[in-house]
Enzyme design. Structure first.
Site, short mmCIF file in Angstrom:
data_model
loop_
_atom_site.label_atom_id
_atom_site.label_comp_id
_atom_site.label_asym_id
_atom_site.label_seq_id
_atom_site.Cartn_x
_atom_site.Cartn_y
_atom_site.Cartn_z
N LYS A 233 67.33 -20.76 20.27
CA LYS A 233 67.10 -22.18 20.20
C LYS A 233 67.17 -22.37 18.77
O LYS A 233 67.66 -23.50 18.52
CB LYS A 233 65.61 -22.58 20.72
N GLU B 30 73.46 -27.58 15.96
CA GLU B 30 73.53 -29.27 16.46
C GLU B 30 73.25 -29.89 14.88
O GLU B 30 74.21 -31.13 15.13
CB GLU B 30 72.16 -29.20 16.91
#
Length: 297
Positions: free
Chosen positions: A166, A173
């Site tokens: 993550k 991102e």
């Protein structure tokens, strides 16, 4: 399946709703009594049948640690804790060891989906033992997006792998958001382009740069074409920094992710000391003009 859920903020609240809609029994605890089903962690544990599963969805750092310590005091051997927050992966092994002393299992789960997860589903990246993962797969299957399991869920490895994955996801991102934002600024600066929002809207289908983030920028520009209601000040929640730090440790070059992180730092400066120094240097060696600050500032 029955689940305890600690933390009913923007994501935790919607996760509870999605799980309930999927037929699961969810007992939620949050410090805010207006959204909580029980008064405290002890009440949460008492409301669940053993062996119990409790999902922790609170901010990373001390709050997560305090919550896991608190759960260790009220849960029993055979129970299982899932940390679904954005904890740094290096914290997972100590948490797992703390719980293991009481015979309690541990899974770290990276969760992506934000406020859209309720309707679209959550991307899940989990770390833990095969047996623990299999035990709570009905929960994961309800939370993840519809379709093949591998298109939205991954058992990335042992404890720590979920949050490490993550972390890298969020680092990527950072870079993607910066690239889309820079493209918007170039489009907006050129008079030939009459409607940058229309360009981003057109890119949502049939182009190689289409993505959910790109669609969200098109939506934001439609709601506020000049982005006049938004400050450029941009925080970072930690994962981008951690990704760069881990890349340095692993000797992996990540120039795009690093640049996007530093761009966020720059956004917080009203007047960049770096660029002041650059202007002063240009004036010193080349006599280039500088803008002077007036008496009024």
């Amino acid at each position: 399946m029955q689940l305890g859920l600690v933390g009913l903020g923007k994501m935790g609240f919607n996760m509870r709703e999605r799980l309930r809609e999927g037929g699961h029994e969810v007992v939620g605890f949050d410090p805010r009594p207006e959204v909580s089903d029980v008064p405290d962690l002890a009440g949460l544990a008492a409301s669940l049948q053993g062996p119990r599963v409790v999902w922790v969805m609170v901010p990373s750092g001390p709050i997560t640690r305090e919550t896991i310590v608190g759960l260790a005091d009220v849960l029993s051997e055979g129970d299982l804790v899932i940390d679904g927050g954005n904890s740094r992966y290096t914290e997972d092994k100590p948490h797992a060891e703390l719980l293991a002393h009481k015979g309690i299992g541990f899974i770290d789960a990276g969760v992506s989906g934000g406020i859209w997860g309720l309707t679209e589903g959550y991307g899940l990246m989990v770390g833990g033992s095969d047996d623990d993962i299999a035990r709570v797969m009905p929960i994961f299957d309800t939370l993840r997006p519809p379709g093949p399991r591998e298109d939205g869920f991954v058992h990335a490895g042992p404890v720590g792998a979920g949050h490490f994955t993550k972390m890298v996801h969020n680092g990527i991102e950072y870079a993607l958001m910066t690239a889309y934002a820079e493209g918007y600024e170039v489009l907006a600066a050129e008079d030939l382009v009459k409607d940058p929002q229309a360009v981003y809207q057109a890119w949502t289908n049939g182009t190689v740069v289409r993505s959910w983030l790109q669609q969200l920028l098109a939506k934001a520009l439609k709601e506020d074409p000049e982005l006049a209601q938004i400050s450029g000040y941009t925080e970072d929640s930690g994962e981008g920094r951690w990704t760069v730090e881990e890349a340095i440790r692993l000797r992996v070059p990540v120039p795009s992710i690093a640049a996007s992180l530093f761009a966020r730092f720059l956004s917080r400066q009203d007047d960049s000391p770096t660029m002041k120094a650059v202007a002063a240097l240009r004036n010193q060696f080349g006599g280039h003009a500088v803008k002077r600050v007036g008496l009024s500032g």
